[in-house]
Scaffold this motif. Structure first.
Motif, PDB file in Angstrom:
ATOM      1  N   LEU A  43     -18.534 -10.874  19.147  1.00  0.00           N
ATOM      2  CA  LEU A  43     -17.675 -10.932  20.087  1.00  0.00           C
ATOM      3  C   LEU A  43     -16.881  -9.646  20.641  1.00  0.00           C
ATOM      4  O   LEU A  43     -16.603  -9.288  20.055  1.00  0.00           O
ATOM      5  N   LEU A  44     -16.305  -9.687  21.670  1.00  0.00           N
ATOM      6  CA  LEU A  44     -16.257  -8.495  22.428  1.00  0.00           C
ATOM      7  C   LEU A  44     -14.820  -8.201  23.312  1.00  0.00           C
ATOM      8  O   LEU A  44     -14.246  -9.357  23.562  1.00  0.00           O
ATOM      9  N   ASP A  45     -13.833  -7.277  23.214  1.00  0.00           N
ATOM     10  CA  ASP A  45     -12.584  -7.274  23.648  1.00  0.00           C
ATOM     11  C   ASP A  45     -13.171  -7.225  25.640  1.00  0.00           C
ATOM     12  O   ASP A  45     -14.437  -7.302  25.725  1.00  0.00           O
ATOM     13  N   ASP A  46     -11.723  -6.735  26.278  1.00  0.00           N
ATOM     14  CA  ASP A  46     -12.248  -6.320  27.492  1.00  0.00           C
ATOM     15  C   ASP A  46     -12.643  -5.448  27.887  1.00  0.00           C
ATOM     16  O   ASP A  46     -13.321  -5.360  29.115  1.00  0.00           O
ATOM     17  N   GLU A  47     -12.855  -4.361  26.913  1.00  0.00           N
ATOM     18  CA  GLU A  47     -13.137  -3.420  27.296  1.00  0.00           C
ATOM     19  C   GLU A  47     -14.825  -2.954  26.859  1.00  0.00           C
ATOM     20  O   GLU A  47     -15.573  -1.824  27.015  1.00  0.00           O
ATOM     21  N   ARG A  49     -15.563  -3.620  23.614  1.00  0.00           N
ATOM     22  CA  ARG A  49     -15.814  -2.955  21.812  1.00  0.00           C
ATOM     23  C   ARG A  49     -15.804  -4.276  21.420  1.00  0.00           C
ATOM     24  O   ARG A  49     -15.598  -5.424  21.741  1.00  0.00           O
ATOM     25  N   MET A  50     -16.575  -4.466  20.048  1.00  0.00           N
ATOM     26  CA  MET A  50     -16.941  -4.936  19.401  1.00  0.00           C
ATOM     27  C   MET A  50     -15.719  -5.610  18.812  1.00  0.00           C
ATOM     28  O   MET A  50     -14.519  -5.150  18.704  1.00  0.00           O
ATOM     29  N   VAL A  51     -14.649  -7.024  18.661  1.00  0.00           N
ATOM     30  CA  VAL A  51     -14.615  -7.074  17.566  1.00  0.00           C
ATOM     31  C   VAL A  51     -14.403  -8.172  16.643  1.00  0.00           C
ATOM     32  O   VAL A  51     -15.312  -8.666  16.195  1.00  0.00           O
ATOM     33  N   VAL A  52     -13.675  -7.700  15.232  1.00  0.00           N
ATOM     34  CA  VAL A  52     -14.079  -7.743  14.326  1.00  0.00           C
ATOM     35  C   VAL A  52     -12.483  -8.557  13.485  1.00  0.00           C
ATOM     36  O   VAL A  52     -11.405  -8.130  13.206  1.00  0.00           O
ATOM     37  N   LEU A  53     -12.287  -9.578  12.830  1.00  0.00           N
ATOM     38  CA  LEU A  53     -11.404 -10.424  12.790  1.00  0.00           C
ATOM     39  C   LEU A  53     -10.338  -9.192  11.048  1.00  0.00           C
ATOM     40  O   LEU A  53     -11.354  -8.825  10.778  1.00  0.00           O
ATOM     41  N   ASP A  54      -9.275  -9.392  11.398  1.00  0.00           N
ATOM     42  CA  ASP A  54      -8.476  -8.449  10.822  1.00  0.00           C
ATOM     43  C   ASP A  54      -8.880  -9.709   9.111  1.00  0.00           C
ATOM     44  O   ASP A  54      -8.921  -8.787   7.259  1.00  0.00           O
TER      45      ASP A  54
END
Length: 108
Positions: A43-47, A49-54
């Motif tokens: 899962l990546l954000d709009d830029e 970058r990898m997103v990891v859930l808190d």
């Protein structure tokens, strides 16, 4: 080519499809096209970058070392080996499974 590979796995044409599709996605993005690159496998954000859930990170931090990096017994997990034998060789009363050093060890 590696001669130990079975014939239908030798001399495969071109690059792996996932790399071809990723290169196309990156090329389209570089040209300004609005794309969703589904080849990443994360899962990546709009830029980008990898997103990891808190919640995942908090749960990970609460785990003990054996929970994070467990290792099976050298001889293999007895319950798994027994289930493997019963599943694949149910008629062999004296059959036994054994552990190998990973997939490449099993193939070798």
């Amino acid at each position: 080519m590696l001669e130990h590979l079975i014939p239908n796995r030798r001399n495969l044409p071109g690059e792996d499809a996932i790399f071809v599709l990723n290169a196309e996605a990156m090329g389209r993005r570089a040209k300004g096209e609005d794309i969703l690159n589904a080849t990443v496998g994360a899962l990546l954000d709009d830029e980008g970058r990898m997103v990891v859930l808190d919640t995942v990170m908090r749960t990970w931090a609460a785990l003990t070392s054996p929970e994070v990096a467990p290792y099976a017994p050298i001889s293999g997990d007895p319950a798994f080996l027994d289930a493997l034998v019963r599943r694949h060789w149910p008629d062999l009363a004296c059959a036994a499974g054994c552990a190998t050093p990973g997939g490449s060890g099993a193939l070798a």
